[in-house]
Motif scaffolding. Structure first.
Motif, PDB file in Angstrom:
ATOM      1  N   ASN A 107       0.824  -1.396   0.076  1.00  0.00           N
ATOM      2  CA  ASN A 107       0.127   0.102  -0.098  1.00  0.00           C
ATOM      3  C   ASN A 107       0.591   1.443   0.085  1.00  0.00           C
ATOM      4  N   ALA A 108       1.703   1.311   0.784  1.00  0.00           N
ATOM      5  CA  ALA A 108       2.610   2.468   1.171  1.00  0.00           C
ATOM      6  C   ALA A 108       3.544   2.697  -0.337  1.00  0.00           C
ATOM      7  N   GLN A 109       4.056   1.710  -0.804  1.00  0.00           N
ATOM      8  CA  GLN A 109       4.629   1.900  -2.159  1.00  0.00           C
ATOM      9  C   GLN A 109       3.928   2.343  -3.161  1.00  0.00           C
ATOM     10  N   ALA A 134       1.244   4.125  -3.027  1.00  0.00           N
ATOM     11  CA  ALA A 134       0.665   5.219  -2.576  1.00  0.00           C
ATOM     12  C   ALA A 134       1.886   6.420  -2.970  1.00  0.00           C
ATOM     13  N   LYS A 135       2.956   6.177  -2.521  1.00  0.00           N
ATOM     14  CA  LYS A 135       4.128   6.980  -3.021  1.00  0.00           C
ATOM     15  C   LYS A 135       4.262   7.132  -4.474  1.00  0.00           C
TER      16      LYS A 135
END
Length: 214
Positions: free
Chosen positions: A187-189, A191-192
């Protein structure tokens, strides 16, 4: 509109990652799905496939027999060339038409082409603004494909040997997603990178050509 080529080895998780970008508004064109469409019953590739390989290349339902063709191209390089000579132009035609429609509609912040064999193609790198590689350890790939497809370890290894290596994929990557961990780690990857791609789409034009070579 920024155009990105997303690739990775078999079992790397390309589809999951692509779907996560789509959920954030990206337009997707999956060349593997198009390959299935054109070789489905009544698809535009069926008649030329039968002409080239005979009726034995089809399943009973009229679709291309992917297992039979996989075995044939593994044993006969000339068969691979003939198969690609039929399917690749059709995939390119469909992909270009869909990309044109997406650009003209203007609803999406950026466009992602999902291209399993992007690195193996000699033309894709020049056709997109950025290359995104979904990466994982080879043992992770093997375990996933064995569980998903019911292949033996040797069958998965045979497929991997015909694909680009991890090092070759990383050598052309502008962006990298590590997919060795649990799904939530993506998710964080995503989103970035979504934020980056939106920024690049807003601030720069994309001079890449229309593309559709698998």
């Amino acid at each position: 509109m920024l155009e990105i080529g997303l690739t990775g080895g078999i079992g790397s998780g390309k589809t999951r990652v692509a779907d996560m970008f789509a959920a954030r508004g990206a337009a997707l064109i999956d060349t593997d799905l198009i390959a299935h469409e054109i070789t489905a019953p009544g698809g535009p590739a069926i008649a030329p496939l039968v002409a080239a390989f005979g009726p034995g290349c089809l399943r009973q339902d009229g679709a291309m027999d992917r297992d039979a063709m996989r075995a044939l191209v593994f044993s006969d390089p000339s068969a691979k060339t003939r198969l690609e000579g039929i399917t690749h132009p059709l995939i390119r035609q469909v992909t270009e038409a869909r990309a044109t429609a997406i650009r003209e509609a203007g609803h999406n912040p950026y466009l992602i082409y999902v291209v399993p064999l992007l690195v193996e193609s000699s033309t894709w790198r020049a056709r997109v603004g950025r290359v995104l590689v979904v990466d994982c350890q080879e043992e992770t790939q093997i375990a996933r494909v064995m569980a998903r497809n019911g292949f033996t370890r040797d069958q998965v290894l045979a497929i991997m040997r015909r694909q680009a290596t991890r090092a070759e994929r990383m050598a052309v990557a502008d962006d990298l997603i590590d997919n060795d961990g649990p799904p939530e780690a993506l998710n964080a990857q995503v989103a970035k990178l979504d934020a980056l791609y939106r920024s690049l789409s807003d601030t720069s034009g994309n001079t890449s050509e229309n593309a559709a070579h698998p």
